[in-house]
Design a protein around this motif. Structure first.
Motif, PDB file in Angstrom:
ATOM      1  N   LEU A  13       1.026  -1.019   0.030  1.00 14.25           N
ATOM      2  CA  LEU A  13      -0.270   0.096  -0.087  1.00 14.25           C
ATOM      3  C   LEU A  13       0.860   1.233   0.016  1.00 14.25           C
ATOM      4  CD1 LEU A  13      -2.725  -0.958   2.460  1.00 14.25           C
ATOM      5  CD2 LEU A  13      -2.980  -1.183   0.154  1.00 14.25           C
ATOM      6  N   SER A  14       2.087   1.213  -0.213  1.00 18.79           N
ATOM      7  CA  SER A  14       3.039   2.379  -0.100  1.00 18.79           C
ATOM      8  C   SER A  14       2.620   3.402  -1.152  1.00 18.79           C
ATOM      9  CB  SER A  14       4.360   1.869  -0.391  1.00 18.79           C
ATOM     10  OG  SER A  14       4.738   1.371  -1.399  1.00 18.79           O
ATOM     11  N   LYS A  15       1.807   2.861  -2.326  1.00 18.58           N
ATOM     12  CA  LYS A  15       1.740   3.610  -3.406  1.00 18.58           C
ATOM     13  C   LYS A  15       0.223   4.408  -3.234  1.00 18.58           C
ATOM     14  CE  LYS A  15       5.123   2.202  -6.642  1.00 18.58           C
ATOM     15  NZ  LYS A  15       5.263   1.520  -8.017  1.00 18.58           N
ATOM     16  N   ILE A  16      -0.419   3.866  -2.141  1.00 15.07           N
ATOM     17  CA  ILE A  16      -1.758   4.355  -1.959  1.00 15.07           C
ATOM     18  C   ILE A  16      -1.975   5.036  -0.758  1.00 15.07           C
ATOM     19  CG2 ILE A  16      -4.166   3.486  -1.749  1.00 15.07           C
ATOM     20  CD1 ILE A  16      -3.334   0.925  -3.156  1.00 15.07           C
ATOM     21  N   ALA A  17      -1.356   4.816   0.618  1.00 14.22           N
ATOM     22  CA  ALA A  17      -1.315   5.385   1.689  1.00 14.22           C
ATOM     23  C   ALA A  17      -0.382   6.212   1.865  1.00 14.22           C
ATOM     24  CB  ALA A  17      -1.505   4.278   2.852  1.00 14.22           C
ATOM     25  N   ASP A  18      -0.586   7.563   2.414  1.00 16.85           N
ATOM     26  CA  ASP A  18       0.541   8.541   2.800  1.00 16.85           C
ATOM     27  C   ASP A  18       1.010   8.144   4.033  1.00 16.85           C
ATOM     28  OD1 ASP A  18       0.083  10.312   0.536  1.00 16.85           O
ATOM     29  OD2 ASP A  18      -1.532  10.610   1.619  1.00 16.85           O
ATOM     30  N   TYR A  19       0.392   7.216   5.209  1.00 17.81           N
ATOM     31  CA  TYR A  19       0.948   6.824   6.294  1.00 17.81           C
ATOM     32  C   TYR A  19       0.280   5.933   6.818  1.00 17.81           C
ATOM     33  CZ  TYR A  19       2.744  11.788   6.876  1.00 17.81           C
ATOM     34  OH  TYR A  19       3.533  12.885   6.650  1.00 17.81           O
ATOM     35  N   PHE A  20       0.905   5.051   7.675  1.00 19.65           N
ATOM     36  CA  PHE A  20       0.244   4.046   8.290  1.00 19.65           C
ATOM     37  C   PHE A  20       0.116   3.851   9.821  1.00 19.65           C
ATOM     38  CE2 PHE A  20       2.457   3.122   4.410  1.00 19.65           C
ATOM     39  CZ  PHE A  20       1.810   2.307   3.770  1.00 19.65           C
ATOM     40  N   LEU A  21      -1.011   3.636  10.256  1.00 13.51           N
ATOM     41  CA  LEU A  21      -1.278   3.587  11.576  1.00 13.51           C
ATOM     42  C   LEU A  21      -1.435   2.013  11.956  1.00 13.51           C
ATOM     43  CD1 LEU A  21      -1.352   4.739  14.633  1.00 13.51           C
ATOM     44  CD2 LEU A  21      -4.009   4.932  14.028  1.00 13.51           C
ATOM     45  N   LEU A  22      -0.641   1.223  12.527  1.00 14.72           N
ATOM     46  CA  LEU A  22      -0.572  -0.263  12.696  1.00 14.72           C
ATOM     47  C   LEU A  22      -0.466  -0.450  14.178  1.00 14.72           C
ATOM     48  CD1 LEU A  22       1.906  -0.952   9.811  1.00 14.72           C
ATOM     49  CD2 LEU A  22      -0.342  -0.650   9.470  1.00 14.72           C
ATOM     50  N   HIS A  23      -0.554  -1.916  14.386  1.00 19.11           N
ATOM     51  CA  HIS A  23      -0.318  -2.126  15.832  1.00 19.11           C
ATOM     52  C   HIS A  23       0.052  -3.704  15.658  1.00 19.11           C
ATOM     53  CE1 HIS A  23      -3.848  -5.130  15.326  1.00 19.11           C
ATOM     54  NE2 HIS A  23      -4.775  -4.210  14.957  1.00 19.11           N
ATOM     55  N   ASN A  24       0.800  -4.180  16.617  1.00 16.20           N
ATOM     56  CA  ASN A  24       1.590  -5.301  16.647  1.00 16.20           C
ATOM     57  C   ASN A  24       0.658  -6.644  17.237  1.00 16.20           C
ATOM     58  OD1 ASN A  24       1.379  -4.538  19.484  1.00 16.20           O
ATOM     59  ND2 ASN A  24       3.638  -5.137  19.884  1.00 16.20           N
ATOM     60  N   ARG A  25      -0.576  -6.561  17.234  1.00 12.29           N
ATOM     61  CA  ARG A  25      -1.348  -7.688  17.609  1.00 12.29           C
ATOM     62  C   ARG A  25      -1.764  -8.442  16.398  1.00 12.29           C
ATOM     63  NH1 ARG A  25      -7.000  -6.996  20.562  1.00 12.29           N
ATOM     64  NH2 ARG A  25      -7.702  -6.210  18.603  1.00 12.29           N
ATOM     65  N   LYS A  26      -1.430  -9.754  16.065  1.00 15.06           N
ATOM     66  CA  LYS A  26      -1.447 -10.427  15.036  1.00 15.06           C
ATOM     67  C   LYS A  26      -3.065 -10.982  14.549  1.00 15.06           C
ATOM     68  CE  LYS A  26       2.677 -13.691  14.929  1.00 15.06           C
ATOM     69  NZ  LYS A  26       3.036 -14.933  15.311  1.00 15.06           N
ATOM     70  N   ILE A  27      -3.607 -10.635  13.504  1.00 11.83           N
ATOM     71  CA  ILE A  27      -4.738 -10.945  13.016  1.00 11.83           C
ATOM     72  C   ILE A  27      -4.919 -12.404  12.490  1.00 11.83           C
ATOM     73  CG2 ILE A  27      -6.904 -10.377  11.413  1.00 11.83           C
ATOM     74  CD1 ILE A  27      -5.881  -7.505  11.519  1.00 11.83           C
ATOM     75  N   ILE A  28      -5.489 -13.263  13.399  1.00  9.63           N
ATOM     76  CA  ILE A  28      -5.327 -14.733  12.678  1.00  9.63           C
ATOM     77  C   ILE A  28      -6.304 -15.011  11.652  1.00  9.63           C
ATOM     78  CG2 ILE A  28      -5.736 -17.108  13.470  1.00  9.63           C
ATOM     79  CD1 ILE A  28      -4.361 -16.181  16.253  1.00  9.63           C
ATOM     80  N   ASN A  29      -7.575 -14.495  11.847  1.00 12.01           N
ATOM     81  CA  ASN A  29      -8.790 -14.490  10.874  1.00 12.01           C
ATOM     82  C   ASN A  29      -8.985 -13.364  10.170  1.00 12.01           C
ATOM     83  OD1 ASN A  29      -9.102 -17.643  11.053  1.00 12.01           O
ATOM     84  ND2 ASN A  29      -9.647 -16.985  13.440  1.00 12.01           N
ATOM     85  N   ARG A  30      -8.674 -13.059   9.051  1.00 13.80           N
ATOM     86  CA  ARG A  30      -9.192 -11.633   8.547  1.00 13.80           C
ATOM     87  C   ARG A  30     -10.775 -11.652   8.331  1.00 13.80           C
ATOM     88  NH1 ARG A  30      -6.262 -13.610   4.274  1.00 13.80           N
ATOM     89  NH2 ARG A  30      -4.685 -11.809   4.150  1.00 13.80           N
ATOM     90  N   CYS A  31     -11.423 -10.825   8.689  1.00 15.50           N
ATOM     91  CA  CYS A  31     -12.746 -10.625   8.490  1.00 15.50           C
ATOM     92  C   CYS A  31     -13.336  -9.297   8.080  1.00 15.50           C
ATOM     93  CB  CYS A  31     -13.389 -10.799   9.877  1.00 15.50           C
ATOM     94  SG  CYS A  31     -15.085 -11.538   9.853  1.00 15.50           S
ATOM     95  N   ASP A  32     -13.719  -9.140   6.934  1.00 14.06           N
ATOM     96  CA  ASP A  32     -14.335  -7.811   6.342  1.00 14.06           C
ATOM     97  C   ASP A  32     -15.718  -7.456   7.050  1.00 14.06           C
ATOM     98  OD1 ASP A  32     -13.174  -6.950   3.545  1.00 14.06           O
ATOM     99  OD2 ASP A  32     -12.883  -9.204   3.715  1.00 14.06           O
ATOM    100  N   ASP A  33     -15.831  -6.088   6.963  1.00 14.00           N
ATOM    101  CA  ASP A  33     -17.177  -5.484   7.572  1.00 14.00           C
ATOM    102  C   ASP A  33     -18.460  -5.993   7.055  1.00 14.00           C
ATOM    103  OD1 ASP A  33     -15.603  -3.982   9.461  1.00 14.00           O
ATOM    104  OD2 ASP A  33     -15.651  -2.402   7.895  1.00 14.00           O
ATOM    105  N   SER A  34     -19.303  -6.454   7.635  1.00 17.18           N
ATOM    106  CA  SER A  34     -20.655  -6.947   7.177  1.00 17.18           C
ATOM    107  C   SER A  34     -21.453  -5.781   6.446  1.00 17.18           C
ATOM    108  CB  SER A  34     -21.585  -7.507   8.047  1.00 17.18           C
ATOM    109  OG  SER A  34     -20.987  -8.809   8.634  1.00 17.18           O
ATOM    110  N   VAL A  35     -22.362  -6.046   5.465  1.00 14.72           N
ATOM    111  CA  VAL A  35     -23.042  -4.920   4.933  1.00 14.72           C
ATOM    112  C   VAL A  35     -24.543  -5.325   4.840  1.00 14.72           C
ATOM    113  CG1 VAL A  35     -23.371  -3.520   2.724  1.00 14.72           C
ATOM    114  CG2 VAL A  35     -21.041  -4.377   3.351  1.00 14.72           C
TER     115      VAL A  35
END
Length: 777
Positions: free
Chosen positions: A351-373
C-alpha cells in the motif's frame, strides 16, 4: 446428595458464560464445577435438593450472558462418589467435541468506553480495551478451547492488575481473552509512506493520525479483522486521489461516522436502520442520502444511497476525537479482488503507493474478516455481505422442520460456494458454519485465503473429515476444482448443486417452509442446460427443483465482454425487434460513443450475432437491467460488479410517476413461459423517442421486469398448487423491484417471502449447497 451432569452447546465460550454459571451456582447453593470441553461447556452440579438443581439449570438458560447463544442444554442425574464442598471454574480441556463455536467479533461495549474515557481509570485512552462482553473473538482465535494461550493475545502476558481481574470469577474480565491494558497490551506504531517508523516523534499516535487525515492525507489503519484505507469525505480532490491510487473509478466508498446524529446530517435513517447501526455486530448499513447531503460527490457517485458504519473498535472511537469532517471514508485495504491485508509488512509493501501514512499495531490478526453489509428492503434487513459480527456463528438447522428427520450427527459436509462473493460452509452436528466473506477466487491470493480459511474453520469446529463435498454446477470455477481435490482427499462424494437451486434452498430454510416458487434473479448462474441462467422461476421442495419459466434467452456477443460493456447486450436484445440497418442507424446515431471501437465494433457485434461466434446464451435479469441502463444513458461501462443496475435503480428512484407503464409480454419457447425482455427494451426506446422523462422511463422499465417475473411466478404457483412465492438473487437488493414483486404477489393472495438471516446474493450460496447436499446422505 443429588448430582447432575449438564452439557451446554452454542456460543458459550469467550462470552462470560462460565463466570455467569459460577454466580448462578453460588446463588442457588450449588457445589461442583464448570469447564470448557473443546466445543462444549460441562457443568457438574451437586445439591441436597433436586429442585435446586432444576432451578439452577433453568436460570442458566434464562439469564445467560447477552452475547451468548445456547443451542442446547442436555442434562442427566447420576450417582456420584465425589462430594463437592464448593463451586469452581476449572481449567479447560479438549477431551470433547461438540457443536459450539467461537463467537464473532463485536463492538466495544459501553462499560469499556466509559473506562476508556475516564482520566482516572488505568485504561484511559487504551486503544485495545475489551472485556467478556465485547471486543475481538474470531479474528484472534487460533484453536480451541478458547483460552488466551490459543489466541494472538498469548504474545502479551497479563500484568499483575490485569491478571487479578482475569482470575476473579466475579470480575467482568474473568477469562476475557482479549483483555489487557496500556501496560501489558499491544502497541500502536505510526509509519510514513516509506515505511519509516515516526512513532517516537509523537506522544499520541491516534491524535497525530487524526491531524494527518484533517490535512487530506490517506491513511492505512489496521483494525480488528483487517486494514482500512481512511480519508476525509469533504474534499473532492482527496477522494479522487484515493480512487486513482486504488484504481477504483466509481464504486461507492463506505463511511464511518462518530454517532447517529452525525449520520443524520446527510442520510435518512428509520428505526430499523438505527437499530442495526448501533447493534453490537456493527455492520455497514446502506442508507438513503437526504436532501442535506453534503459529502463529496466522489464518495458515492450517481447513487442515491451510501454505506454507513459506526465505530466498533476503541481505535475508531479515539480517532474521532480529532476529526473535523462529519465522517471518514473507511474502505477495505486490498488490491482489487484480493483479500484485505492483515500482515504489517504486507500492508506497508503493498500500500506504499496508496497510503501516505500507516497506523498499525503489533497484535496478529489470525482470521481476517471484512465488515458486514446490510441493506433494508421494505423495512426488512437484507445481508449484502455477512461477515464480521456474524461469522462464523452457526445456523442451527435442527430448528427447521424439514431437517429434523434427515440430518445425522455423524456426517460432515463441506460446501464451497460459487466463484464471486464466495463463502464456504461446514455442516456438522446439525449446525451450518458459514465462513466470513472470502471474495473472488479468480484471484490467486483469494484462492489461497479460501484454502487457509477452510483449514482453520475445520480446526475450530473439530472437523477432521468430510462425507460429502458440495460445489457449484459450473465445471470451470476454481471453487469447483478445489471441491474435487478435497472430495478426493477425504474420499467423499462430490455433489454439484445448481446455483439458483442453492439460492432457493437458503430462502426456504430462512423462512422454515418446505416448498415454494422461487424467483431467482441475478447476474449469472450455470444452468443445467449449459447456458447462463439469471432470471428463473423455479419450483423447489429444497431437496430438488423444477424450472418453470424464465426470461427470454438472449445472446451475449463477446461473452464476458458484454458484461463490461452493456451496450453489446442492449444490441442483442434489440436485434430481433429492428431491421438490421435500422438498428445500426440507431446505434451509430445515439450510442456510438459507448462502443470502444466505434462503428467497426458495431459491425463486429452484428457478425457475432449472426455467426454465434464467441456468443453465450443467458437469461440473466442483471444483464437486462444493464441494457436498460445503457439505453437511457445512465451507465455504459461496468467498472464494478452491478454498477449499471445500481445506477439505474438510483436514477429511477428520483421518479414519482406511477402512470407511465410498460406492459410485460410473454412467449412460450421449448415448453417454458418466457418474459419478452426484448419487448421491454424496445418499449423503453419508444418512450425515449416520444420524449418522456428518462427517470420515469427507468422506473417503468424496472417495474415491467418486476411485474413480469412476479406474474410468471404466480402462474407457476397455481400450476403447482403452492401458496408461497419467494425472491432471491442479487437483483433483489433493488428495493423498487423487490417491492413491486411483493405487491404483485400479495395482490393475488399469495404469501411472499424474502431472506432474513442470509444473503440474497451469492454470499449464502454455500449454505444452500450444504442444505441441498444434506438430502443426498
Amino acid at each position: 446428595m443429588e448430582t447432575a451432569k449438564i452439557l451446554v452447546q452454542g456460543i458459550v465460550q469467550g462470552v462470560g458464560f462460565r463466570p455467569n454459571v459460577y454466580r448462578i451456582a453460588i446463588k442457588h447453593d450449588i457445589n461442583g464445577y464448570v469447564r470448557n470441553l473443546g466445543n462444549v461447556v460441562e457443568i457438574i452440579a451437586q445439591s441436597h435438593d433436586y429442585n435446586d438443581i432444576e432451578k439452577f439449570i433453568s436460570e442458566i438458560e434464562v439469564k445467560k450472558p447477552p452475547v451468548s447463544i445456547i443451542n442446547s442444554i442436555e442434562y442427566s442425574f447420576f450417582e456420584s462418589n465425589a462430594s463437592f464442598s464448593e463451586f469452581k471454574i476449572l481449567e479447560s480441556s479438549n477431551s470433547f467435541s461438540g457443536t459450539s463455536v467461537i463467537p464473532p467479533d463485536i463492538a466495544v461495549c459501553e462499560n469499556c468506553l466509559k473506562e476508556m474515557r475516564n482520566p482516572k481509570d488505568r485504561r484511559f485512552n487504551h486503544p485495545f480495551i475489551a472485556c467478556t462482553d465485547c471486543g475481538p473473538r474470531f479474528t484472534l482465535i487460533d484453536s480451541i478451547p478458547y483460552d488466551r494461550n490459543r489466541t494472538s493475545m498469548d504474545e502479551f502476558p497479563l500484568c499483575n492488575e490485569c491478571m487479578e481481574e482475569y482470575t476473579n470469577p466475579l470480575d467482568r474480565r474473568y477469562h476475557a481473552e482479549a483483555s489487557c491494558c496500556n501496560t501489558c497490551g499491544p502497541s500502536l506504531q505510526l509509519l510514513n509512506k516509506d515505511g519509516v517508523d515516526i512513532s517516537f516523534k509523537h506522544t499520541n499516535l491516534i491524535k497525530k493520525a487524526g491531524e494527518l487525515l484533517n490535512e487530506s492525507n490517506i491513511l492505512a489503519i489496521k483494525g480488528i479483522g483487517g486494514t482500512h484505507l481512511v480519508s476525509k469525505v469533504s474534499d473532492d480532490d482527496t477522494v479522487s486521489i484515493l480512487r486513482k491510487r486504488l484504481t477504483r473509478e466509481n464504486q461507492a466508498f463506505a463511511c464511518m461516522v462518530k454517532d447517529i446524529e452525525s449520520a443524520l446530517e446527510f442520510c435518512e435513517i428509520n428505526s430499523y436502520e438505527n437499530e442495526a447501526l448501533i447493534a453490537k455486530e456493527r455492520p455497514i448499513v446502506v442508507l438513503k442520502k437526504n436532501s442535506n447531503y453534503n459529502l463529496s460527490k466522489e464518495v458515492s457517485p450517481l447513487l442515491h444511497n451510501i454505506g454507513v458504519i459506526l465505530p466498533y473498535s476503541p481505535i475508531h472511537h479515539l480517532l474521532f476525537d480529532y476529526i473535523n469532517d462529519p465522517a471518514l471514508i473507511m474502505t477495505s485495504a486490498n488490491i482489487p479482488g484480493e483479500p484485505m491485508m492483515i500482515d504489517n509488512k504486507d500492508i506497508v509493501n503493498n500500500l506504499s503507493k496508496i497510503a501516505d501514512y500507516f497506523l498499525l499495531h503489533n497484535r496478529k490478526i489470525i482470521n481476517r474478516c471484512d465488515d458486514s453489509v446490510i441493506r433494508f428492503v421494505d423495512d426488512k434487513a437484507s445481508f449484502i455481505r455477512r461477515s464480521r459480527g456474524y461469522a462464523p456463528a452457526p445456523y442451527n438447522l435442527n430448528e427447521y422442520d424439514k431437517f429434523k428427520s434427515i440430518l445425522h450427527k455423524n456426517h460432515n459436509i463441506l460446501a464451497l460456494g460459487p466463484e464471486l462473493d464466495l463463502t464456504f460452509t461446514i455442516l456438522k452436528n446439525k449446525m451450518a458454519y458459514v465462513s466470513q466473506h472470502i471474495g473472488n477466487t479468480n484471484k490467486f491470493k483469494t484462492y489461497e485465503f479460501l484454502q487457509d480459511a477452510i483449514k482453520h474453520l475445520m480446526k475450530i469446529t473439530s472437523t477432521n473429515s468430510f462425507d460429502l463435498v458440495a460445489c457449484d454446477l459450473h465445471p470451470q470455477f476454481f471453487s469447483t476444482q478445489l471441491a474435487k481435490e478435497i472430495s478426493n482427499k477425504f474420499q467423499a462424494d462430490l455433489i454439484p448443486v445448481q446455483h439458483h437451486h442453492a439460492h432457493g434452498a437458503v430462502l426456504a430454510v430462512d423462512n422454515n417452509i418446505d416448498e415454494l416458487i422461487v424467483i431467482a434473479a441475478d447476474g449469472v448462474g450455470y444452468g443445467d442446460d449449459g447456458t447462463a441462467w439469471g432470471g428463473e422461476i423455479l419450483y423447489s421442495d429444497i431437496e430438488s427443483y423444477e424450472r418453470m419459466a424464465s426470461l427470454l434467452p438472449q445472446k451475449l456477443p463477446g461473452g464476458d465482454l458484454s458484461t463490461k460493456y452493456p451496450v453489446r447486450v442492449m444490441t442483442s436484445l434489440l436485434y430481433s425487434k429492428f431491421e438490421k440497418n435500422e438498428l445500426k442507424d440507431i446505434l451509430n446515431k445515439h450510442y456510438i460513443d459507448y462502443f470502444k471501437h466505434g462503428a467497426m465494433e458495431i459491425d463486429l457485434v452484428f457478425k457475432q450475432m449472426e455467426s454465434n461466434l464467441n456468443t453465450a446464451i443467458t437469461t440473466s435479469a442483471g444483464r437486462v437491467l444493464d441494457s436498460i441502463s445503457v439505453a437511457l444513458g445512465v451507465c455504459h461501462e461496468r467498472t464494478y460488479e452491478g454498477e449499471a443496475s445500481m445506477k439505474l435503480e438510483s436514477f429511477a428512484y428520483r421518479s414519482n410517476n406511477d402512470k407511465l407503464k410498460i406492459a410485460p409480454e410473454f412467449i412460450e419457447i421449448d415448453g417454458l413461459l418466457r418474459l419478452d425482455t426484448s419487448q421491454i427494451l424496445y418499449d423503453t426506446l419508444d418512450l425515449v423517442k416520444r420524449g418522456e422523462n428518462k427517470k420515469d422511463i427507468a422506473k417503468a422499465a424496472q417495474d415491467s421486469v418486476a411485474i413480469g417475473l412476479a406474474k410468471m411466478a404466480l402462474i407457476a404457483a397455481n400450476k403447482k398448487d403452492v401458496n408461497v412465492v419467494g425472491a432471491t438473487g442479487g437483483v433483489f437488493y433493488n428495493e423498487a423491484i423487490s417491492k413491486k414483486v411483493k405487491e404483485t404477489v400479495e395482490r393475488d393472495g399469495f404469501k411472499f417471502v424474502s431472506h432474513r438471516n442470509s444473503c440474497a446474493g451469492d454470499g449464502s450460496v454455500s449454505l444452500g449447497q450444504a442444505i441441498v447436499a444434506s438430502f443426498k446422505l
